[in-house]
Design an enzyme around this catalytic site. Structure first.
Site, PDB file in Angstrom:
ATOM      1  N   ALA A 221       0.826  -1.211   0.000  1.00 36.60           N
ATOM      2  CA  ALA A 221       0.000   0.000   0.000  1.00 36.60           C
ATOM      3  C   ALA A 221       0.858   1.258   0.000  1.00 36.60           C
ATOM      4  CB  ALA A 221      -0.921   0.004   1.220  1.00 36.60           C
TER       5      ALA A 221
ATOM      6  N   THR B  10      11.366   0.616  -3.625  1.00 34.19           N
ATOM      7  CA  THR B  10      11.468   0.881  -5.065  1.00 34.19           C
ATOM      8  C   THR B  10      12.902   1.229  -5.437  1.00 34.19           C
ATOM      9  OG1 THR B  10      10.852   2.471  -6.793  1.00 34.19           O
ATOM     10  CG2 THR B  10      10.698   3.253  -4.530  1.00 34.19           C
ATOM     11  N   ASP B  11      13.249   0.982  -6.700  1.00 32.58           N
ATOM     12  CA  ASP B  11      14.595   1.366  -7.159  1.00 32.58           C
ATOM     13  C   ASP B  11      14.759   2.884  -7.201  1.00 32.58           C
ATOM     14  OD1 ASP B  11      13.095   1.999  -9.432  1.00 32.58           O
ATOM     15  OD2 ASP B  11      14.377   0.896 -10.837  1.00 32.58           O
ATOM     16  N   GLU B  12      13.634   3.622  -7.125  1.00 42.56           N
ATOM     17  CA  GLU B  12      13.733   5.092  -7.155  1.00 42.56           C
ATOM     18  C   GLU B  12      14.455   5.653  -5.939  1.00 42.56           C
ATOM     19  OE1 GLU B  12      10.706   7.640  -8.353  1.00 42.56           O
ATOM     20  OE2 GLU B  12       9.936   6.314  -9.915  1.00 42.56           O
TER      21      GLU B  12
ATOM     22  N   TYR C  65       7.768  11.421  -3.958  1.00 41.06           N
ATOM     23  CA  TYR C  65       7.392  10.001  -3.889  1.00 41.06           C
ATOM     24  C   TYR C  65       8.584   9.162  -3.437  1.00 41.06           C
ATOM     25  CZ  TYR C  65       7.045   5.198  -5.561  1.00 41.06           C
ATOM     26  OH  TYR C  65       7.122   3.834  -5.640  1.00 41.06           O
TER      27      TYR C  65
ATOM     28  N   LYS D 132       9.217   6.969  -0.007  1.00 42.69           N
ATOM     29  CA  LYS D 132       9.510   5.526  -0.031  1.00 42.69           C
ATOM     30  C   LYS D 132      10.855   5.236   0.648  1.00 42.69           C
ATOM     31  CE  LYS D 132       7.546   2.595  -1.773  1.00 42.69           C
ATOM     32  NZ  LYS D 132       6.445   1.695  -1.296  1.00 42.69           N
TER      33      LYS D 132
ATOM     34  N   ASN E  27       7.471  -1.705 -13.058  1.00 43.20           N
ATOM     35  CA  ASN E  27       6.636  -2.858 -13.404  1.00 43.20           C
ATOM     36  C   ASN E  27       5.703  -2.519 -14.564  1.00 43.20           C
ATOM     37  OD1 ASN E  27       5.927  -5.037 -10.650  1.00 43.20           O
ATOM     38  ND2 ASN E  27       7.698  -3.698 -10.821  1.00 43.20           N
TER      39      ASN E  27
END
Ligand code: NAD
Ligand code: DAU
Length: 337
Positions: free
Chosen positions: A81, A125-127, A149, A153, A179
């Site tokens: 989520a 995330t890879d970010e 964002y 994360k 993805n």
């Protein structure tokens, strides 16, 4: 039976994971907890809503009265989520902090009390690595998130880790690349461009179109998470990447070619502020456990385009009837279509 809590299970990756897990683990009893934001839809779970091994709870991870008891009775938590769209985080970051950071905190607090918990998978995330000019990010690399964002994360990623280091919560952190696949909300580049092109609406390519993303089919992502639930080591981080580094402009041409649409549909637009140039993750650690992506990008993209062509029932109501989507499109792109 093994009690599994999937947060965000009505979203893109979560719904694919719920479907995959029900089919793969006959002894898993899955509870989906989802707030049903604009991105979460019961339609994403239409074929598993009546499955006797699946229960759906409509609620906010940040509401401890709802999420706490679900975490406390779970053996496995897979925490998807989140608010997930970079452009929306640039327009308004508040919900990203509330859900991605504070919501994760609420779940982790409950996880401290969960006596039977064996695995808490923090879907990062890879970010979080920020833009990587060359080479591939390793799990030990510095985190340099550059948009609200990815910063939210990164906060959740390290908070989850801290609950392992401090309280021994059995956390693993995964950092996946971009993805793609069925049920992805049509704000993200692939479903947006595919569904626009089907209707001969221009596709808005940011900047010079030379930003690079590494595309991972959602099924390969689900297989990786499943493997890590079984074989991952608590306190560890695992990159997950498809190994398909593609420039946005090339991706756009592939989509238009796949739909037999003209390149004249490409509309160069102003760049995303702080647009990360390139992401790329080193997946040696995950591959060491025996995982490798099984879906070649060419096949996955063809099948994904076909899925959106065949499932207009799923995306047309969002794009054509949802005033909130129209308002977002107007705010982001300065036009209604
Ligand atoms: P999505 O936006 O499609 O789905 C997010 C889901 O979370 C929705 O169902 C939404 O209703 C739910 N949600 C949001 N706020 C909530 C709250 N407060 N309480 C309960 N539910 C809430 O996102 P996605 O693309 O499926 O991404 C899932 C996870 O994977 C996210 O954590 C994201 O950061 C991560 N991730 C995504 C990608 C990608 O390419 N899509 C890549 C790497 C990591
Ligand atoms: O890397 C993993 C991340 O991938 C996830 O953590 C995020 O949740 C997910 O949204 C995704 O982020 P991106 O920003 O990379 O995905 P998006 O689909 O928004 O954009 C992909 C690329 O396409 C990016 O370089 C921006 C570009 N783009 C995107 C949109 C929506 C365009 O050129 N035009 C667009 O209209």
């Amino acid at each position: 039976m093994v009690d599994v809590l999937v947060t965000g299970g009505a979203g893109f990756i979560g719904s694919n994971f719920v479907r995959y897990a029900l089919a793969t683990h006959a002894d898993w009893r899955i509870t989906t907890l989802d707030k049903l934001t604009y991105a979460g839809r019961r339609e994403n779970l239409h074929d598993v809503m009546d499955n006797p091994r699946h229960a759906f709870v409509h609620g906010d991870i940040g509401d401890a009265a709802v999420s706490g008891p679900l975490v406390e009775k779970a053996a496995i938590v897979v925490h998807f989520a989140a608010e997930t769209h970079v452009d929306r985080s640039i327009l308004a970051a508040g919900e990203f902090i509330r859900t991605d950071v504070e919501g994760t905190f609420v779940l982790l607090e409950a996880a401290r009390r969960a006596a039977g918990l064996t695995r808490f998978v923090q879907i990062s995330t890879d970010e979080v690595y920020g833009s990587v000019a060359s080479g591939a990010s390793r799990e030990t690399d510095e985190l340099k998130p550059r948009n609200p964002y990815s910063a939210s994360k990164a906060g959740a990623d390290r908070l989850a880790y801290s609950y392992w280091a401090t309280y021994d919560v059995p956390v693993i952190v995964t950092r996946a690349s971009n993805n793609y696949g069925p049920y992805q909300f049509p704000e993200k580049v692939i479903p947006l461009f595919v569904t626009n092109a089907i209707d001969d609406i221009p596709v808005p390519l940011y900047g010079d179109g030379r930003n690079v993303r590494d595309w991972l089919h959602v099924d390969d992502h689900c297989r990786a998470i499943d493997l890590l639930i079984e074989q991952g080591t608590s306190g560890e981080v695992y990159n997950i990447g498809g190994g398909n580094d593609v420039m946005n402009v090339d991706l756009t041409h592939r989509i238009l070619d796949g739909l037999r649409k003209p390149a004249s549909l490409i509309k160069p637009v102003a760049d995303r502020p702080g647009h990360d140039r390139r992401y790329c993750v080193d997946t040696t650690k995950l591959r060491g456990l025996g995982w490798q992506p099984q879906v070649p990008f060419e096949d996955g993209l063809r099948d994904t385009i076909e899925w959106y062509r065949r499932n207009e029932w799923w995306w047309r109501p969002i794009k054509e009837n949802d005033p909130a989507f129209k308002a977002y499109y107007q705010a982001q792109y300065g036009r209604t279509t």
